[in-house]
Design a protein around this motif. Structure first.
Motif, PDB file in Angstrom:
ATOM      1  N   UNK A 409       0.866  -1.175   0.000  1.00 23.88           N
ATOM      2  CA  UNK A 409       0.000   0.000   0.000  1.00 23.88           C
ATOM      3  C   UNK A 409       0.903   1.225   0.000  1.00 23.88           C
ATOM      4  N   UNK A 410       0.655   2.141  -0.928  1.00 21.51           N
ATOM      5  CA  UNK A 410       1.585   3.254  -1.169  1.00 21.51           C
ATOM      6  C   UNK A 410       0.871   4.589  -1.008  1.00 21.51           C
ATOM      7  N   UNK A 411       1.473   5.470  -0.212  1.00 20.19           N
ATOM      8  CA  UNK A 411       1.042   6.855  -0.159  1.00 20.19           C
ATOM      9  C   UNK A 411       1.700   7.625  -1.284  1.00 20.19           C
ATOM     10  N   UNK A 412       0.897   8.299  -2.091  1.00 21.54           N
ATOM     11  CA  UNK A 412       1.385   8.924  -3.331  1.00 21.54           C
ATOM     12  C   UNK A 412       1.065  10.415  -3.285  1.00 21.54           C
ATOM     13  N   UNK A 427      -2.901  13.438  -4.160  1.00 20.64           N
ATOM     14  CA  UNK A 427      -2.784  13.102  -2.729  1.00 20.64           C
ATOM     15  C   UNK A 427      -3.582  11.823  -2.503  1.00 20.64           C
ATOM     16  N   UNK A 428      -3.020  10.695  -2.938  1.00 14.71           N
ATOM     17  CA  UNK A 428      -3.743   9.427  -2.976  1.00 14.71           C
ATOM     18  C   UNK A 428      -3.030   8.333  -2.192  1.00 14.71           C
ATOM     19  N   UNK A 429      -3.808   7.344  -1.746  1.00 12.16           N
ATOM     20  CA  UNK A 429      -3.282   6.078  -1.266  1.00 12.16           C
ATOM     21  C   UNK A 429      -3.638   5.038  -2.317  1.00 12.16           C
ATOM     22  N   UNK A 430      -2.629   4.299  -2.782  1.00 15.15           N
ATOM     23  CA  UNK A 430      -2.793   3.409  -3.931  1.00 15.15           C
ATOM     24  C   UNK A 430      -2.518   1.957  -3.533  1.00 15.15           C
ATOM     25  N   UNK A 431      -3.249   1.049  -4.205  1.00 14.41           N
ATOM     26  CA  UNK A 431      -3.071  -0.372  -3.906  1.00 14.41           C
ATOM     27  C   UNK A 431      -3.578  -1.201  -5.080  1.00 14.41           C
ATOM     28  N   UNK A 522       3.047  -5.223 -15.133  1.00 18.25           N
ATOM     29  CA  UNK A 522       3.450  -6.238 -14.153  1.00 18.25           C
ATOM     30  C   UNK A 522       2.303  -7.151 -13.725  1.00 18.25           C
ATOM     31  N   UNK A 523       1.086  -6.637 -13.750  1.00 17.22           N
ATOM     32  CA  UNK A 523      -0.049  -7.434 -13.262  1.00 17.22           C
ATOM     33  C   UNK A 523      -1.015  -7.838 -14.361  1.00 17.22           C
ATOM     34  N   UNK A 524      -0.909  -7.206 -15.512  1.00 16.64           N
ATOM     35  CA  UNK A 524      -1.871  -7.433 -16.582  1.00 16.64           C
ATOM     36  C   UNK A 524      -3.123  -6.597 -16.440  1.00 16.64           C
ATOM     37  N   UNK A 525      -3.205  -5.803 -15.377  1.00 21.93           N
ATOM     38  CA  UNK A 525      -4.397  -4.981 -15.113  1.00 21.93           C
ATOM     39  C   UNK A 525      -3.939  -3.552 -14.779  1.00 21.93           C
ATOM     40  N   UNK A 526      -4.096  -2.596 -15.697  1.00 20.49           N
ATOM     41  CA  UNK A 526      -3.635  -1.225 -15.450  1.00 20.49           C
ATOM     42  C   UNK A 526      -4.623  -0.411 -14.620  1.00 20.49           C
ATOM     43  N   UNK A 527      -4.995  -0.956 -13.475  1.00 22.77           N
ATOM     44  CA  UNK A 527      -5.986  -0.328 -12.596  1.00 22.77           C
ATOM     45  C   UNK A 527      -5.427  -0.304 -11.181  1.00 22.77           C
ATOM     46  N   UNK A 528      -5.723   0.769 -10.453  1.00 27.73           N
ATOM     47  CA  UNK A 528      -5.294   0.887  -9.064  1.00 27.73           C
ATOM     48  C   UNK A 528      -6.467   1.276  -8.177  1.00 27.73           C
ATOM     49  N   UNK A 529      -6.485   0.756  -6.952  1.00 26.69           N
ATOM     50  CA  UNK A 529      -7.319   1.350  -5.918  1.00 26.69           C
ATOM     51  C   UNK A 529      -6.773   2.745  -5.651  1.00 26.69           C
ATOM     52  N   UNK A 530      -7.652   3.737  -5.652  1.00 29.49           N
ATOM     53  CA  UNK A 530      -7.232   5.110  -5.391  1.00 29.49           C
ATOM     54  C   UNK A 530      -8.153   5.703  -4.334  1.00 29.49           C
TER      55      UNK A 530
END
Length: 586
Positions: A409-412, A427-431, A522-530
């Protein structure tokens, strides 16, 4: 007057105070006061936001040519007096409680703004719903469009509809207080145990867990809706006119009991009530839209006001045979956006300046209108013991994508801060949205909020339709769309199979777009939780220090501050004397 014209727009004194600065009609900067004071939905006059906007533009208050407020306080005070008189004597206590704030500053906005700026300026005032309408139409990509605004109440209006064309904007119809769709929704918000003016989105999130069993009861008893979407509330069921509470004992009897205690766990009863008021609200808005299309013949629609933040309704407008083919919603649709609206109304209406629109791109600059994290801020963190590595953009994107693909989980925190309630990659948290347990981890362990709350996906604009049944672009996370079967995105798929989507444009958000592409490789899915970079009850972070504190307090694995990457395992121990969780309010 200088060759360059500056217009300062201000909203405030009720909730979500904000400031916006225009330079020759273009938005230079905009920010909400809550981001500076750290008081969520701060209603104070936005002196810090004003000061920051001027600083960002490199000018002092003396260079501001026009100052405008988003509301007409004297008219609003007149409406409040009428309401209190109508509800007397029950309203006496609420009147006595409200009067000091009006006599202290709300009736003296011009003087308060002059004092804050330190210069004498004539302060202009717009109607509240004109500010909403202007915030919806003028920054939109449309040359000509229908305009619909819906909220709790302004001065007297609670909804308005009209047409914008070029620099012209005319409101043709309105619904007036006490008949208010926004207040109907807020009444249920309070009854369901959430806070008014901040918990309405929880009702929207809770609704898919229930069945609209009370829809007909609401339509029969509480609200009389006509075919054109106009309506009247049965005021016997409400108490907001007196200012004492949102709902009456008659309301409580109708729905089988007293309001749910604040923030206690919701039951199936609350879920069904949430589903019911959501269904009724959708029905009213859809009828309004159909009527507005019939009267105007237009196929483009612009919306603002607090109700326009209901992304489920927005998603239905384009799919429910309303006649509208394109929809643009002001990303700061609530009162904060009134600062933008009143400034643009002054530019185009008071000053008579022209407007141009290309039909494709809006004028909000991706809503990235706030401050940046500076090298000096990062240096101060490092001087205090924080450990970070500075990377090139290519190295940074690659490293973060690899960590997210591995479950981190990354703070961006990158670029300018967003204006409005949504985190859009600044100002997002990404996963990773493929992780079935990620929703629980984020809600319970990191955000410290209710488990029913959904998360939004961010996806490259060009890939959106491969994963979501989206009728158009959704750059501001303001449209809900079905997730396509087999998409494999459990962390962002709500219980009803939908998601509140952000489509990310490579031109407006280049680094965030590159990260999405790198994750996809890397995952085959260019989508992130934002999700927004904050925890329950606090505003979205603004500074590097706030970002680092949130990072260290919570379960985030990595933190990005511009070009700097922080890994949790490399940081010194984080010690606080008090339990910071105890002070959180939502």
């Amino acid at each position: 007057m200088s060759a360059t014209v500056y217009v300062l727009g201000v909203s405030g004194l009720f909730h979500d105070s904000a400031a916006c600065l225009l330079r020759d009609g273009q938005i230079v900067a905009a920010a909400q006061e809550e981001r500076f004071t750290r008081r969520r939905h701060d209603a104070a006059l936005p002196t810090r936001a004003i000061a920051w906007c001027l600083e960002d533009a490199g000018i002092d208050a003396g260079r501001v040519d026009h100052v405008v407020f988003y509301d007409k306080p004297v008219r609003k005070f007149g409406r409040l007096l009428e309401s209190y008189l109508l509800a007397a004597p029950r309203s006496f206590g609420a009147f006595v409680e409200a009067l000091p704030s009006w006599l202290k500053n709300k009736l003296w906005v011009a003087q308060e703004l002059e004092r804050a700026l330190g210069v004498e300026r004539e302060v202009l005032f717009t109607e509240h719903h004109m500010a909403h309408a202007a915030s919806a139409f003028y920054p939109s990509p449309f040359e000509r469009a229908a305009v619909l605004t819906l909220d709790g109440v302004g001065e007297y209006a609670t909804a308005s509809a009209g047409v914008g064309e070029g620099a012209s904007l005319t409101l043709q119809r309105e619904i007036r207080f006490p008949h208010s769709l926004g207040l109907l929704y807020s009444a249920f918000t309070a009854y369901l145990g959430f806070r008014v003016n901040s918990g309405e989105y929880k009702v929207m999130g809770l609704a898919p867990y229930g069945e609209p069993r009370h829809r007909e009861t609401i339509l029969r008893e509480l609200i009389d809706v006509r075919e054109d979407g106009s309506f009247r509330l049965d005021l016997r069921y409400f108490d907001f006119v007196s200012g004492r509470s949102m709902t009456s004992e008659r309301f409580h009897t109708l729905f089988g009991g007293a309001p749910r205690p604040l923030d206690s766990p919701p039951t199936q009863r609350e879920m069904d009530l949430a589903a019911s008021v959501q269904a009724v609200t959708e029905e009213v808005v859809l009828r309004m839209c159909r009527d507005l299309h019939r009267r105007t013949g237009l196929t483009d629609l612009c919306m603002a006001g607090g109700v326009a933040l209901n992304c489920t309704i927005n998603g239905r407008i384009l799919k429910a045979d309303t006649g509208f083919e394109r929809l643009w919603v002001q990303p700061a649709a609530g009162d904060a956006g009134g600062a933008i609206g009143c400034a643009l109304a002054t530019w185009h209406q008071h000053l008579g300046r022209p407007r141009s629109a290309d039909g494709l791109r809006d004028a909000m600059r991706g809503a990235r209108l706030g401050s940046r994290v500076t090298e000096a801020e990062v240096a101060a963190l490092r001087a205090g013991g924080a450990v970070a590595t500075k990377l090139s953009e290519e190295e940074l994107v690659r490293a973060v994508a690899e960590r997210i693909a591995g479950g981190a989980i990354v703070g961006w925190c990158e670029g300018r801060m967003e204006f409005g309630p949504r985190a859009l990659g600044g100002r997002s948290i990404l996963a990773d949205p493929r992780d079935a347990d990620m929703k629980r981890r984020l809600n319970e362990e990191l955000k410290l909020r209710e488990g029913f709350r959904p998360f939004a996906p961010s996806v490259p604009r060009e890939d959106a339709r491969a994963y979501f049944d989206l009728p158009g672009d959704s750059p501001y996370m303001l449209v809900t769309a079905p997730v396509r079967k087999g998409a494999g995105l459990p962390a962002v798929t709500h219980v009803d199979g939908s998601a509140r989507v952000q489509t990310v444009d490579a031109q407006e958000h280049p680094r965030f777009h590159r990260l999405l592409r790198a994750v996809g490789e890397r995952t085959g899915v260019p989508v992130l939780v934002n999700t927004s970079f904050n925890v329950r009850g606090e505003p979205i972070i603004r500074t590097a220090a706030e970002a680092y504190r949130c990072f260290m307090r919570t379960g985030m694995d990595c933190l990005v501050l511009e070009d700097w990457l922080f890994h949790r395992g490399e940081q010194p121990p984080w010690v606080e004397r008090d339990d910071w969780r105890a002070s959180l309010l939502d």
